[in-house]
Design an enzyme around this catalytic site. Structure first.
Site, PDB file in Angstrom:
ATOM      1  N   GLU A 249       0.822  -1.216   0.000  1.00  0.00           N
ATOM      2  CA  GLU A 249       0.000   0.000   0.000  1.00  0.00           C
ATOM      3  C   GLU A 249       0.858   1.270   0.000  1.00  0.00           C
ATOM      4  O   GLU A 249       0.841   2.060   0.950  1.00  0.00           O
ATOM      5  CB  GLU A 249      -0.978  -0.035   1.171  1.00  0.00           C
ATOM      6  CG  GLU A 249      -1.899  -1.257   1.085  1.00  0.00           C
ATOM      7  CD  GLU A 249      -3.078  -1.231   2.029  1.00  0.00           C
ATOM      8  OE1 GLU A 249      -3.038  -0.462   3.010  1.00  0.00           O
ATOM      9  OE2 GLU A 249      -4.045  -1.979   1.780  1.00  0.00           O
ATOM     10  N   GLU A 345      -4.395  -8.796  -1.634  1.00  0.00           N
ATOM     11  CA  GLU A 345      -4.955  -8.568  -0.304  1.00  0.00           C
ATOM     12  C   GLU A 345      -6.406  -8.152  -0.399  1.00  0.00           C
ATOM     13  O   GLU A 345      -6.776  -7.284  -1.194  1.00  0.00           O
ATOM     14  CB  GLU A 345      -4.176  -7.507   0.482  1.00  0.00           C
ATOM     15  CG  GLU A 345      -4.708  -7.350   1.913  1.00  0.00           C
ATOM     16  CD  GLU A 345      -3.991  -6.267   2.702  1.00  0.00           C
ATOM     17  OE1 GLU A 345      -2.765  -6.152   2.572  1.00  0.00           O
ATOM     18  OE2 GLU A 345      -4.677  -5.537   3.443  1.00  0.00           O
TER      19      GLU A 345
END
Length: 529
Positions: A249, A345
């Site tokens: 991220e 994810e």
């Protein structure tokens, strides 16, 4: 000879012929009678038709991957169908499905289960069908929000630096994570592992802290070496890494757990100058996946792939599910058809908006639409969490694992996400190819995706009915037709073998009509109008 003499010669010949016929009748009458009686007693055999096997789960949890009666297949005919499957239109090859072995998951499996419980659970999750057959896993390089403490693999006193990585070590992973992964590899040696860091060591960052900050440009080369040292160290422990991302991220800077911003320009520079060249000639190959963040910003991986020096080393794009649309995967794939897509994810949780469970969302939005939008693999977030959604260090306080392990008793509960994944992982085997199927989500309320397994040629069709009413669905593939009624709010996996189906369909049609089937399997030019 006169006329009278000629006539008297014909009479004996006539009686001789008649006597011969009567003799034959006497000799063959019993055989004819037995054949006639046998025909009268034995009915005409009905042709045996193939069938599609069915497994069903319902959102009310009354059925959980429950086998259902087989659904018979019939000749395709000329009637229209809701879903047409074309196995000659082939798309991406499937790598697999799985979940992340976070520090929290490994700790629970290692410390809250007995040896017998642990081995039974790991076989259930990673063993071949009828087990779940998980084929993919994600590992964190250093701590994540689901760790018991903060750490990286090269932590040194504040104010010092270690560009030669002399203090690199995996000490935090030795008690739980590494032994658990090795146990899984013993069950499933072909496991594909994607590894992602949450933060560089603090001494590499402008914040001098694992939480927040960015990587200093002067340490970009050392950061690439840090990742490569991770690959080498894990391989020395018998754990090969399939793919690597530069940063989890990279467009988000968390305030309660490790994280690090890393823009597209920085990622492209690290890949093109350091990581890419150093990994280029390694055997076995380790893939580089860019982005590793949400669907909402496809411009980020597109910017890296627009850099030719970096793009040559990038094998694909990793995606998360928390923001944006799955169709971002399709957009990037259309612009870069040589690059793979993986969902690395996605977590479910006990959110207030999800009181009715998450079976339908994960089956439809993540797995069906995710694979229709080119994902080669789907990796859920935590494999295992406890009844308190942990242990964790900051971050998500309501996240679910694929399984829940009771921290007091060790009892295992299987979540909605477990069953959503199982509808794929048990049946869509590594090496399967997604094939064309009519998209019926918008008009019929039935999301679907189809695959053909490479091992035996079987067809796998996964359908999701998000409606609160039952839905009748007709499916055609090759010569065969299947009619199935999806219960309200349900997920169904149908499996059949097209070669076997085609053989029996051809036999049945010939038996019924006395004619050969008027079209051929896999040849759209001969299909009826």
């Amino acid at each position: 000879m006169d006329e009278r003499g000629s006539e008297s010669g014909r009479v004996p010949a006539f009686f001789i012929a008649l006597l011969s016929l009567l003799t034959l009748a006497v000799l063959y009458a019993p055989r004819y009678e037995r054949a006639r009686l046998a025909a009268a007693v034995v009915p005409q055999a009905t042709p045996i038709m193939p069938a599609a096997e069915v497994w069903l789960s319902t959102a009310d949890r009354k059925l959980k991957l429950a086998p259902q009666p087989d659904v018979p297949m019939t000749p395709r005919g000329t009637a229209p169908a809701d879903i047409t499957i074309d196995i000659d239109a082939r798309y991406q090859t499937i790598a697999g499905f799985g979940a992340a072995m976070t520090d929290a998951s490994a700790w629970l499996i290692r410390n809250r289960l007995t040896e017998a419980q642990r081995q039974a659970l790991l076989r259930e999750l990673y063993g071949p069908p009828p087990n779940l057959n998980f084929n993919m896993m994600r590992l964190t390089i250093g701590a994540s929000d689901f760790s018991l403490n903060l750490y990286t693999l090269d932590d040194i006193p504040f104010g010092q630096a270690d560009p030669q990585l002399k203090y690199f070590n995996v000490a935090f992973n030795l008690p739980d994570l590494i032994p658990t992964v090795r146990d899984i590899l013993a069950i499933h040696p072909e496991l594909l592992i994607v590894a992602s860091p949450w933060s560089a060591p603090a001494w590499m960052k402008d914040s001098q802290n694992l939480i927040g900050g960015e990587l200093l440009e002067e340490h970009e080369g050392a950061y690439a070496d840090y990742l490569i040292k991770y690959l080498d160290t894990y391989r020395s422990h018998g754990i090969p890494i399939f793919a690597l991302t530069l940063q989890n991220e990279p467009n988000y800077s968390p305030i309660s757990y490790p994280g690090m911003l890393m823009g597209a320009e920085t990622r492209a520079r690290i890949i093109s100058k350091y990581l890419g060249p150093k990994l280029a000639h390694r055997t076995p190959k380790v893939s580089i996946l860019d982005w590793d963040h949400n669907w909402s910003h496809p411009e980020q991986p597109l910017a890296v792939l627009a850099n030719p020096a970096a793009a040559r080393y990038v094998d694909g794009v990793a995606w998360h599910c928390y923001e944006g649309s799955q169709h971002a995967q399709g957009r990037v794939q259309r612009e870069h058809p040589d690059k793979d897509a993986y969902i690395t994810e996605c977590s479910g949780g006990d959110w207030s908006l999800n009181m009715n469970g998450e079976l339908l969302w994960f089956a439809r939005n993540l797995l069906v639409t995710g694979t229709r939008q080119w994902a080669r693999g789907v990796i859920y977030w935590n494999l295992a969490l406890d009844e308190n959604h942990g242990p964790h260090f900051g971050g998500c306080t309501l996240c679910n694992g694929v399984i829940t392990i009771d921290s007091g008793t060790g009892a295992v509960t299987r979540t909605d996400e477990y069953y959503a994944l199982a509808h794929f992982s048990r049946f869509v085997l590594p090496g399967a190819v997604r094939v064309r199927s009519t998209d019926t989500d918008a008009d019929k309320g039935i999301a679907n995706v189809a695959f053909q397994n490479a091992t035996d040629g079987s067809i796998v069709l996964v359908m999701v009915n998000v409606k609160t009413t039952a839905r009748r669905v007709s499916v055609v593939q090759g010569d065969a037709r299947v009619e199935y009624t999806m219960p309200p709010e349900s997920v169904a996996t149908l499996v059949w073998n097209p070669d076997l189906a085609g053989m029996w369909i051809r036999r049945a049609y010939r038996w019924w009509s006395g004619k050969p089937l008027p079209w051929r399997i896999g040849d759209p030019k001969t299909l009826p109008p």
